[in-house]
Design a protein around this motif. Structure first.
Motif, PDB file in Angstrom:
ATOM      1  N   LEU A 114       0.640  -1.565   0.529  1.00 21.78           N
ATOM      2  CA  LEU A 114       0.074  -0.185   0.351  1.00 21.78           C
ATOM      3  C   LEU A 114       0.964   1.547  -0.110  1.00 21.78           C
ATOM      4  CD1 LEU A 114      -2.410  -1.109   2.709  1.00 21.78           C
ATOM      5  CD2 LEU A 114      -2.854  -1.084   0.143  1.00 21.78           C
ATOM      6  N   PRO A 116       1.769   3.180   2.079  1.00 24.14           N
ATOM      7  CA  PRO A 116       1.618   4.912   2.577  1.00 24.14           C
ATOM      8  C   PRO A 116       2.511   5.891   2.674  1.00 24.14           C
ATOM      9  CG  PRO A 116       1.489   3.216   4.642  1.00 24.14           C
ATOM     10  CD  PRO A 116       1.899   2.558   2.920  1.00 24.14           C
ATOM     11  N   ARG A 248      -5.178   5.053   3.500  1.00 21.28           N
ATOM     12  CA  ARG A 248      -5.019   3.902   3.165  1.00 21.28           C
ATOM     13  C   ARG A 248      -3.630   3.704   4.516  1.00 21.28           C
ATOM     14  NH1 ARG A 248       0.569   4.879  -1.409  1.00 21.28           N
ATOM     15  NH2 ARG A 248      -1.556   5.912  -2.736  1.00 21.28           N
ATOM     16  N   GLY A 252      -4.936  -0.646   5.270  1.00 17.58           N
ATOM     17  CA  GLY A 252      -3.707  -1.918   4.927  1.00 17.58           C
ATOM     18  C   GLY A 252      -3.872  -2.805   6.979  1.00 17.58           C
TER      19      GLY A 252
END
Length: 447
Positions: A114, A116, A248, A252
């Motif tokens: 992801l 972030p 995000r 996750g």
């Protein structure tokens, strides 16, 4: 009125808790929305009146946690033969370590996927951290100077009466286990008169434990009201906090926890027990919901032990040992949670994440999770350890912890549910492997 009360009591406790959570969440979001209006003070005033009803519920759970831990562990440790206790204890610790490593690896993999904070404007994230500096400093002051590992080792052996009064779980667990083992050794080596006295002591401790479980039933009858109040307060204060720049990170953590609960744990259960793993999960939904609401593994412990013995049919000598231990050292949700903020920090401050750095991150996450504490927000203290091990400055660490503070109440719900689920799953796996499940456990397979 009596008919309504009878209907309420006849309704499934889980259903009552779920209704309380849903209704409370909706009311809380409504209050949060109304409080955004200029000059609106009524919603916050109402929340102030509602707050004590939720706090009373959490305090009642915490009131019985310490005696349940003590009585359960002493009875459990004194009930198993010494050789068997050592074998089961090592196997339980092994399971907890395995699931923590899997959770840390999964959390790190999802964080990398992801990514972030990648390409984000650091100044924008700093704005999000504004207003949290005071809380960050308060958390930092609570970090022991000796370091996490040495502090944990020192904390294992404290004055037991001081630990009981302070609710310090690690020394309580150590003392209770040692006390129970001393009773068992004395029983196995003592003469008839001595054995009779010690068995009388064990019977007394069992009676105390049973009385505490009766008290748990009384508290659970209040739980729907407590859950309703806690939900109104949580959502009324924080609102739908999982929007905007936090999406995000939240995605996750929640996805990682969902994968642990619905993929990793079922696979492990199937591999060990060859039984329907989702039947097991259905039977532990009550402590899962309780953990989600209270955000405390320790406060949920009485419900976890009761469910393990009555629903999963795990023998008391194992449940009373493994679950208090798990509530203190097995923090799978923390292991999913921490790597997400570590990768966020790496992206914001250009910290290279080599393979070696990722291995260190996983190891540090697993080891530091042992000190999470089983209380709401316990993982925030561990962020300091994780981020400092990455070489970040004090100012950089403060920014990340402040960001975590902004979203922690929501993430903490999912994280704690994961912790409690992991404790029960590991206990059931060990019980199945050691034939410590009562004979009617076939019901679990068919559930």
């Amino acid at each position: 009125m009596k008919k309504l009360l009878r209907l309420y009591l006849r309704t499934s406790l889980v259903l009552r808790i779920l209704v309380g959570f849903i209704v409370g969440s909706l009311i809380g979001v409504l209050f949060w929305t109304l409080s955004r209006s200029p000059g609106a003070t009524v919603p916050q005033t109402v929340i102030g009146y509602i707050t004590p009803f939720g706090q009373v519920f959490v305090h009642m759970l915490k009131m019985i946690v310490v005696p349940i831990i003590f009585f359960s562990l002493v009875v459990g440790a004194s009930s198993l033969p010494i050789r068997k206790f050592g074998h089961i204890g090592l196997k339980t610790l092994g399971w907890y370590l395995l699931t923590s490593v899997l959770a840390a690896v999964l959390g790190t993999a999802l964080a990398l996927a992801l990514d972030p904070g990648a390409g984000a404007d650091l100044d924008a994230w700093r704005l999000l951290a504004d207003g949290k500096t005071t809380e960050v400093h308060e958390i930092a002051e609570d970090i022991p100077e000796e370091g996490a590992l040495s502090q944990i080792l020192l904390n294992l052996f404290r004055n037991p009466f001081e630990a009981l009064a302070a609710g310090n779980f690690l020394p309580i667990i150590v003392f209770a286990i040692l006390f129970g083992l001393a009773i068992r050794v004395s029983i196995e080596a003592g003469d008839a008169l001595r054995v009779k006295r010690l068995e009388t002591l064990v019977d007394l401790l069992e009676a105390c434990r049973d009385a505490m479980f009766e008290l748990v039933d009384w508290i659970l009858e209040y739980s729907p009201i407590g859950v309703l109040a806690l939900s109104i307060v949580n959502f009324g204060l924080y609102g739908p906090s999982i929007v905007g720049p936090y999406v995000r990170v939240t995605l996750g953590v929640v996805c990682g926890i969902a994968a642990m609960v619905f993929v990793v744990y079922p696979m492990l259960l199937w591999a060990v027990t060859r039984r329907n793993p989702f039947g097991v999960l259905r039977r532990i939904k009550e402590p899962m919901i309780m953990a989600f609401i209270t955000r405390s593994s320790a406060a949920t412990l009485p419900v976890s032990i009761k469910t393990a013995e009555e629903e999963l049919r795990i023998h008391n000598e194992l449940a009373s040992f493994s679950l208090p231990l798990g509530a203190t050292i097995n923090m799978d949700g923390v292991c999913v949670h921490l790597p997400m903020f570590a990768v966020l920090a790496a992206n914001l401050f250009d910290v290279p994440l080599t393979l070696g750095a990722l291995v260190v991150l996983v190891m540090t996450t697993v080891l530091s999770s042992i000190g999470a504490g089983g209380v709401p927000g316990g993982s925030l203290m561990l962020l300091f350890i994780i981020l400092e091990s990455m070489g970040l400055s004090a100012e950089q660490v403060a920014v990340i912890v402040a960001l975590a503070l902004g979203i922690n109440p929501i993430l903490d719900m999912f994280e704690t549910m994961n912790n409690v689920t992991g404790d029960l799953v590991c206990s059931y796996a060990v019980a199945s492997n050691e034939n410590l499940i009562q004979s009617d456990s076939a019901k679990i397979n068919d559930a």
